[in-house]
Motif scaffolding. Structure first.
Motif, PDB file in Angstrom:
ATOM      1  N   ASP A   1      -4.644 -11.886  -2.064  1.00 26.19           N
ATOM      2  CA  ASP A   1      -6.043 -11.541  -1.973  1.00 26.19           C
ATOM      3  C   ASP A   1      -6.097 -10.146  -0.735  1.00 26.19           C
ATOM      4  O   ASP A   1      -6.900  -9.088  -1.058  1.00 26.19           O
TER       5      ASP A   1
ATOM      6  N   LYS B   1       0.799  -1.096   0.105  1.00 24.67           N
ATOM      7  CA  LYS B   1       0.126   0.056   0.034  1.00 24.67           C
ATOM      8  C   LYS B   1       0.749   1.323   0.133  1.00 24.67           C
ATOM      9  O   LYS B   1       0.620   2.394  -0.645  1.00 24.67           O
TER      10      LYS B   1
ATOM     11  N   ARG C   1      -8.868  -4.537 -15.473  1.00 29.05           N
ATOM     12  CA  ARG C   1      -9.327  -5.321 -14.571  1.00 29.05           C
ATOM     13  C   ARG C   1     -10.514  -4.868 -14.034  1.00 29.05           C
ATOM     14  O   ARG C   1     -11.070  -3.813 -14.004  1.00 29.05           O
TER      15      ARG C   1
ATOM     16  N   TYR D   1      -5.094  -7.069  -2.670  1.00 30.10           N
ATOM     17  CA  TYR D   1      -6.441  -6.667  -3.504  1.00 30.10           C
ATOM     18  C   TYR D   1      -7.307  -5.896  -2.869  1.00 30.10           C
ATOM     19  O   TYR D   1      -7.840  -4.992  -3.153  1.00 30.10           O
ATOM     20  N   GLU D   2      -7.471  -6.202  -1.522  1.00 31.62           N
ATOM     21  CA  GLU D   2      -8.439  -5.501  -0.506  1.00 31.62           C
ATOM     22  C   GLU D   2      -8.220  -4.211  -0.337  1.00 31.62           C
ATOM     23  O   GLU D   2      -9.028  -3.506  -0.537  1.00 31.62           O
TER      24      GLU D   2
ATOM     25  N   CYS E   1      -5.544  -2.417  -2.371  1.00 25.22           N
ATOM     26  CA  CYS E   1      -5.058  -1.840  -3.831  1.00 25.22           C
ATOM     27  C   CYS E   1      -5.699  -2.653  -4.802  1.00 25.22           C
ATOM     28  O   CYS E   1      -5.243  -3.503  -5.648  1.00 25.22           O
ATOM     29  N   PRO E   2      -6.918  -2.466  -5.108  1.00 25.40           N
ATOM     30  CA  PRO E   2      -7.756  -3.244  -5.861  1.00 25.40           C
ATOM     31  C   PRO E   2      -7.362  -3.202  -7.651  1.00 25.40           C
ATOM     32  O   PRO E   2      -7.392  -4.132  -8.359  1.00 25.40           O
ATOM     33  N   ASP E   3      -6.671  -2.177  -7.953  1.00 22.66           N
ATOM     34  CA  ASP E   3      -6.357  -1.592  -9.103  1.00 22.66           C
ATOM     35  C   ASP E   3      -4.920  -2.596  -9.601  1.00 22.66           C
ATOM     36  O   ASP E   3      -4.586  -2.453 -10.616  1.00 22.66           O
TER      37      ASP E   3
END
Ligand code: KMH
Ligand code: ZN
Length: 274
Positions: free
Chosen positions: A68, A35, A274, A71-72, A74-76
Motif C-alpha cells: 500500500d 521509489k 491498472r 502504491y501511494e 508509485c501508483p503504476d
C-alpha cells in the motif's frame, strides 16, 4: 525487439545493513528504495519485506503495509512479491502474500544449494504454489536457479499444474552452488523456453552487469537490486537501488534499446492495465 523491462529487487531476505547501509528494512526505507528504482527506470519491483530490525518475514500484514505504501508513491509500478521468502521458511509461511491477490508473484522452480544452505522447493510444495496461483489468478514469475528447474516447470505447465498463459521466467544465475552466470548457460536456458514466453536474467554479485549486457542484446529483460548485488562497481557500494537501475538504463541506451514504462511492461507481460 520489445523495450527493456527493468526489475528492481530492492531488499531480498539475506542481505543486511552491515553489508550495505542502504539495504531497506522499515516500511519507509522500502518505499524510499522502491521509489528510487522506479524514478530511475524500473517498471517492476520484486518485493521481500522485513521486520524493523531486518528479520525477513512473509507476514501478510507486513506485505500489505509495504505494498500500500509503495502504491501511494508509485501508483503504476508492477509489484512481484516473493513466495521464496528466506531459506528455512515453511510453504505456508511463504504463501502468505498470495492472499493479497497481487497481479504477479515469484514461483521458485526447484530445490537448490544456496551458499551454505539449501533452498527447498519440493514437488509437493511447487504443486501447492501452482494451485494457489491458478486459484488466485496470479501470474507467476518462474525463478530458475538451475538448468533442471526449467525442465521441471515446463513439465508442470504441460500438465496444467501452474499458469502458462504465457510464461515469464527469471533466470537467476551465479548463486553460490547453482548454475554459473555465463552467456553459454543463459543461451541454453533461453533457447529452451516456449515460443511466446518472456524472460528476465539476474546475475548475482559481480555478474549483475556482465549478464545484463548480453541480456539487453538478446531481447531479454534485466533484474538488478540489493537482493542480488550490493555494488555499483568493483569495491564501490551502491548508494541506492536507483543507482543500480540507472546503470542498466545507461547500458541499454548505449546498446540502442529503449526502456519500458510499467504500462508498457504490463502489455509485454500480458497483464491487465491498472
Ligand atoms: N531468498 C531466497 C532464498 C524468491 O524471491 O522467490 C529465495 C528468493 C526467491 O529470493
Ligand atoms: Zn527474491
Amino acid at each position: 525487439m520489445d523495450k527493456l523491462i527493468i526489475t528492481a529487487a530492492i531488499c531480498g531476505a539475506e542481505v543486511t545493513k552491515e553489508q550495505n547501509p542502504a539495504v531497506p528494512y522499515t516500511v519507509e526505507e522500502i518505499v524510499r528504495e522502491a521509489k528510487s528504482a522506479v524514478d530511475a527506470g524500473a517498471a517492476i519491483v520484486h518485493l521481500h519485506v522485513r521486520e524493523d530490525d531486518g528479520t525477513p518475514t512473509q507476514s501478510k500484514e507486513r506485505f500489505k503495509q509495504c505494498i500500500d505504501a509503495i502504491y501511494e508513491v508509485c501508483p503504476d509500478v508492477i509489484l512481484i512479491p516473493s513466495t521464496g521468502g528466506a531459506v528455512g521458511m515453511t510453504a505456508e509461511e511463504r504463501l502468505q502474500p498470495t492472499e493479497l491477490f497481487p497481479e504477479m508473484a515469484t514461483l521458485d522452480c526447484g530445490t537448490c544449494n544456496f551458499g551454505d544452505d539449501v533452498f527447498e522447493n519440493t514437488m509437493p510444495m511447487m504443486r501447492a504454489f501452482g494451485k494457489r496461483m491458478l486459484e488466485n489468478n496470479i501470474k507467476p514469475e518462474y525463478e530458475c536457479f538451475e538448468m533442471g528447474h526449467l525442465d521441471t516447470i515446463l513439465t508442470m505447465a504441460r500438465k496444467g499444474l501452474v499458469p502458462a498463459d504465457p510464461m515469464q521466467f527469471n533466470f537467476v544465475l551465479g548463486v553460490a552452488g547453482c548454475t554459473p552466470a555465463t552467456v553459454d548457460n543463459l543461451c541454453w536456458m533461453v533457447k529452451s523456453i516456449p515460443a511466446g514466453s518472456t524472460w528476465t536474467a539476474t546475475g548475482i554479485g559481480r555478474h549483475a552487469f556482465t549478464l545484463a549486457a548480453p541480456t539487453i542484446v538478446m531481447g531479454g529483460n534485466v533484474r538488478v537490486g540489493f537482493e542480488d548485488n550490493l555494488y555499483i562497481s568493483r569495491g564501490v557500494l551502491a548508494r541506492s537501488n536507483g543507482e543500480l537501475v540507472e546503470k542498466v538504463v545507461r547500458l541499454s541506451r548505449e546498446l540502442g534499446r529503449d526502456i519500458a514504462s510499467s504500462a508498457e511492461a504490463r502489455q509485454i507481460l500480458g497483464l491487465k492495465a491498472r
